[in-house]
Design a protein around this motif. Structure first.
Motif, PDB file in Angstrom:
ATOM      1  N   THR A 123       0.818  12.410  -0.234  1.00  0.00           N
ATOM      2  CA  THR A 123       0.390  11.023  -0.369  1.00  0.00           C
ATOM      3  C   THR A 123      -0.677  10.713   0.669  1.00  0.00           C
ATOM      4  O   THR A 123      -0.577  11.140   1.821  1.00  0.00           O
ATOM      5  CB  THR A 123       1.572  10.069  -0.192  1.00  0.00           C
ATOM      6  OG1 THR A 123       2.573  10.360  -1.171  1.00  0.00           O
ATOM      7  CG2 THR A 123       1.142   8.618  -0.344  1.00  0.00           C
ATOM      8  N   ALA A 124      -1.693   9.987   0.254  1.00  0.00           N
ATOM      9  CA  ALA A 124      -2.763   9.582   1.160  1.00  0.00           C
ATOM     10  C   ALA A 124      -3.083   8.111   0.922  1.00  0.00           C
ATOM     11  O   ALA A 124      -2.917   7.583  -0.175  1.00  0.00           O
ATOM     12  CB  ALA A 124      -4.019  10.426   0.928  1.00  0.00           C
ATOM     13  N   ILE A 125      -3.533   7.442   1.984  1.00  0.00           N
ATOM     14  CA  ILE A 125      -3.999   6.066   1.854  1.00  0.00           C
ATOM     15  C   ILE A 125      -5.515   6.087   1.893  1.00  0.00           C
ATOM     16  O   ILE A 125      -6.139   7.026   2.404  1.00  0.00           O
ATOM     17  CB  ILE A 125      -3.419   5.148   2.944  1.00  0.00           C
ATOM     18  CG1 ILE A 125      -3.899   5.563   4.337  1.00  0.00           C
ATOM     19  CG2 ILE A 125      -1.904   5.154   2.886  1.00  0.00           C
ATOM     20  CD1 ILE A 125      -5.015   4.749   4.903  1.00  0.00           C
ATOM     21  N   TYR A 126      -6.125   5.037   1.340  1.00  0.00           N
ATOM     22  CA  TYR A 126      -7.576   4.956   1.372  1.00  0.00           C
ATOM     23  C   TYR A 126      -8.028   3.509   1.560  1.00  0.00           C
ATOM     24  O   TYR A 126      -7.296   2.551   1.228  1.00  0.00           O
ATOM     25  CB  TYR A 126      -8.206   5.541   0.098  1.00  0.00           C
ATOM     26  CG  TYR A 126      -7.894   4.760  -1.167  1.00  0.00           C
ATOM     27  CD1 TYR A 126      -8.707   3.695  -1.580  1.00  0.00           C
ATOM     28  CD2 TYR A 126      -6.807   5.113  -1.965  1.00  0.00           C
ATOM     29  CE1 TYR A 126      -8.420   2.983  -2.727  1.00  0.00           C
ATOM     30  CE2 TYR A 126      -6.527   4.406  -3.127  1.00  0.00           C
ATOM     31  CZ  TYR A 126      -7.327   3.345  -3.505  1.00  0.00           C
ATOM     32  OH  TYR A 126      -7.039   2.645  -4.644  1.00  0.00           O
ATOM     33  N   VAL A 146       0.829  -1.207   0.000  1.00  0.00           N
ATOM     34  CA  VAL A 146       0.000   0.000   0.000  1.00  0.00           C
ATOM     35  C   VAL A 146       0.860   1.253   0.000  1.00  0.00           C
ATOM     36  O   VAL A 146       0.620   2.186  -0.763  1.00  0.00           O
ATOM     37  CB  VAL A 146      -0.938   0.006   1.223  1.00  0.00           C
ATOM     38  CG1 VAL A 146      -1.794   1.274   1.242  1.00  0.00           C
ATOM     39  CG2 VAL A 146      -1.813  -1.241   1.237  1.00  0.00           C
ATOM     40  N   THR A 147       1.867   1.272   0.860  1.00  0.00           N
ATOM     41  CA  THR A 147       2.629   2.496   1.091  1.00  0.00           C
ATOM     42  C   THR A 147       4.045   2.461   0.528  1.00  0.00           C
ATOM     43  O   THR A 147       4.771   3.455   0.597  1.00  0.00           O
ATOM     44  CB  THR A 147       2.720   2.766   2.605  1.00  0.00           C
ATOM     45  OG1 THR A 147       3.280   1.609   3.255  1.00  0.00           O
ATOM     46  CG2 THR A 147       1.343   3.031   3.190  1.00  0.00           C
ATOM     47  N   SER A 151      -3.283   3.760  -2.199  1.00  0.00           N
ATOM     48  CA  SER A 151      -2.742   5.084  -1.907  1.00  0.00           C
ATOM     49  C   SER A 151      -2.683   5.897  -3.189  1.00  0.00           C
ATOM     50  O   SER A 151      -2.755   5.348  -4.300  1.00  0.00           O
ATOM     51  CB  SER A 151      -1.346   4.987  -1.274  1.00  0.00           C
ATOM     52  OG  SER A 151      -0.425   4.413  -2.184  1.00  0.00           O
ATOM     53  N   ARG A 185      -4.118  11.275   4.991  1.00  0.00           N
ATOM     54  CA  ARG A 185      -2.805  11.635   4.457  1.00  0.00           C
ATOM     55  C   ARG A 185      -1.726  10.884   5.230  1.00  0.00           C
ATOM     56  O   ARG A 185      -1.740  10.858   6.470  1.00  0.00           O
ATOM     57  CB  ARG A 185      -2.572  13.137   4.545  1.00  0.00           C
ATOM     58  CG  ARG A 185      -3.375  13.952   3.548  1.00  0.00           C
ATOM     59  CD  ARG A 185      -2.834  15.367   3.402  1.00  0.00           C
ATOM     60  NE  ARG A 185      -2.842  16.093   4.648  1.00  0.00           N
ATOM     61  CZ  ARG A 185      -3.879  16.786   5.119  1.00  0.00           C
ATOM     62  NH1 ARG A 185      -5.009  16.832   4.426  1.00  0.00           N
ATOM     63  NH2 ARG A 185      -3.798  17.440   6.258  1.00  0.00           N
ATOM     64  N   SER A 186      -0.801  10.270   4.504  1.00  0.00           N
ATOM     65  CA  SER A 186       0.278   9.516   5.142  1.00  0.00           C
ATOM     66  C   SER A 186       1.608  10.240   5.089  1.00  0.00           C
ATOM     67  O   SER A 186       2.524   9.912   5.845  1.00  0.00           O
ATOM     68  CB  SER A 186       0.422   8.139   4.478  1.00  0.00           C
ATOM     69  OG  SER A 186       0.651   8.270   3.088  1.00  0.00           O
ATOM     70  N   SER A 187       1.727  11.239   4.218  1.00  0.00           N
ATOM     71  CA  SER A 187       2.990  11.965   4.080  1.00  0.00           C
ATOM     72  C   SER A 187       3.076  13.148   5.026  1.00  0.00           C
ATOM     73  O   SER A 187       4.148  13.751   5.176  1.00  0.00           O
ATOM     74  CB  SER A 187       3.173  12.445   2.639  1.00  0.00           C
ATOM     75  OG  SER A 187       2.076  13.235   2.229  1.00  0.00           O
TER      76      SER A 187
END
Length: 399
Positions: A392-395, A243-244, A309, A333-335
């Motif tokens: 960057t975002a995950i979903y 994912v990331t 992502s 958001r992951s970043s």
């Protein structure tokens, strides 16, 4: 989306014809009274909610059930000890409730821990004590077609059923009653929807290095929400490297970015077990330290769910392609820092969906400046509210 249930006469396309014929509608009593039947006669039975056909001797009901994972419901609290919610389409194993009017927590309950075990995703607290439940309410039962909620002792701040307040409930189907799982070296209790890529896993840690816990799924979980239920600890959202790009974690009750360099909390996973990275009591907080744990494990399933992502553009037109139209979407958001937000198709009926819930905070439903469009094969952004340029975002999405 619920299991398929026929509640109206189905329309059948007759071969290459552009026309369609509606089946005759009748009760069982009326069907029994029919005469002059021919082989292949078909009706819609309003008594049984089934399409039925005659083979020349007997009638047979056609039942087609699709093992969907998710459905949601909006309801208004009645301030009583009972407020049943039906028409979910299945008996949910995980129900996550948000108070759309605000001021209350976002409680989550599952059938594996049972109706007297309440967690709150906006807090790092352990399972709430009976005094909290008595005051603020609970889900009192997981029913065949939904669930029932109580306001507790009539508290004016019920998290489940305060009179006149509007709620949304996100319901997920696992595998019903949990079964013992011995795939890992720590025994677990698992309720798994293998076809849907979702399981609820409960275990007690043994405080040893190298602990593994069976999760009951057939593929590696891509996103796993873990909570120590016997003590106060942050919620962990473990993210697979698929994912990331690198294995890491974020905390569900905190708006911080992805952690990747300090493996204190997160787990690595495979198709059978969740695995602990910790080598001491201090670094096994979420895996197999002494204490009780619950995990909600997800992996993508074609046509049903997707973990992924994206990098935002900040402008309208950015599209994330899925192979289904989403009904529920969680974005984080992951970043960089940013709230955990949920957008669904019930609190949003407009084509551009701007209303969302912050599940890591206590507060009312929010409205963004720009929104998201749920398209037939994915979702797109009408601007930068959930699509910040360069971030960057995950979903996590469900049909």
């Amino acid at each position: 989306m619920a299991n398929t249930k026929i509640t109206n006469p189905e329309l059948f396309n007759l071969g290459d014809s552009t026309s369609a014929t509606q089946l005759p509608v009748m009760t069982t009593t009326e069907r029994i009274a029919m005469t002059g039947l021919s082989v292949g006669e078909m009706i819609f039975n309003s008594t049984t909610d089934k399409v039925e056909y005659f083979d020349g001797t007997k009638w047979y009901g056609i039942t087609y059930e699709v093992n969907y994972l998710y459905n949601n419901v909006l309801y208004t609290g009645n301030g009583n000890t009972s407020n049943p919610q039906t028409n979910i389409g299945f008996s949910p194993d995980l129900v996550w409730i948000a108070d759309r009017d605000g001021g209350n927590y976002n409680p989550i309950q599952d059938s594996v821990r049972g109706v007297n075990s309440v967690l709150v995703t906006a807090l790092n607290a352990a399972e709430q004590p009976s005094s909290w439940i008595n005051s603020y309410g609970q889900i009192t039962s997981f029913d065949p077609d939904g669930f029932n909620v109580s306001d507790g002792s009539g508290n004016t701040n019920s998290n489940f059923n305060q009179s006149g307040r509007d709620y949304v409930a996100w319901c997920f189907k696992a595998g019903g009653a949990p079964v013992a799982n011995t795939n890992g070296n720590i025994a677990s209790q698992v309720s798994a929807n293998v076809a849907g890529g979702f399981s609820v896993v409960k275990w007690s840690g043994n405080n040893t290095t190298g602990g593994t816990i069976g999760h009951g799924l057939s593929s590696t979980p891509e996103l796993t929400i873990i909570k120590k239920t016997s003590a106060s600890t942050n919620w962990q959202v473990s993210l697979n490297a698929s994912v990331t790009g690198v294995e890491g974690y974020m905390n569900l009750d905190v708006n911080a970015a992805l952690y990747t360099t300090y493996p204190l909390y997160y787990t690595s996973s495979n198709s059978t077990v969740l695995s602990s990275n910790g080598t001491s009591s201090a670094t096994r907080l979420y895996n197999n330290q002494l204490g009780d744990y619950i995990a909600y494990c997800f992996h993508s399933v074609a046509g049903v769910s997707k973990v992924g992502s994206f990098v935002g553009t900040g402008v309208a037109g950015k599209k994330i392609t899925l192979d289904f139209q989403p009904a529920w979407l969680m974005i984080k958001r992951s970043s960089t820092t940013g709230n955990w937000t949920v957008i669904d198709n019930k609190i949003n009926t407009a084509s551009i969906k701007k209303n969302y819930i912050k599940i890591d905070e206590i507060g009312a439903e929010n409205t963004a400046t720009t929104g998201i469009v749920f398209e037939s094969d994915g979702f797109s952004f009408s601007g930068g509210s959930f699509n910040q340029s360069g971030q960057t975002a995950i979903y996590l999405a469900f049909a």
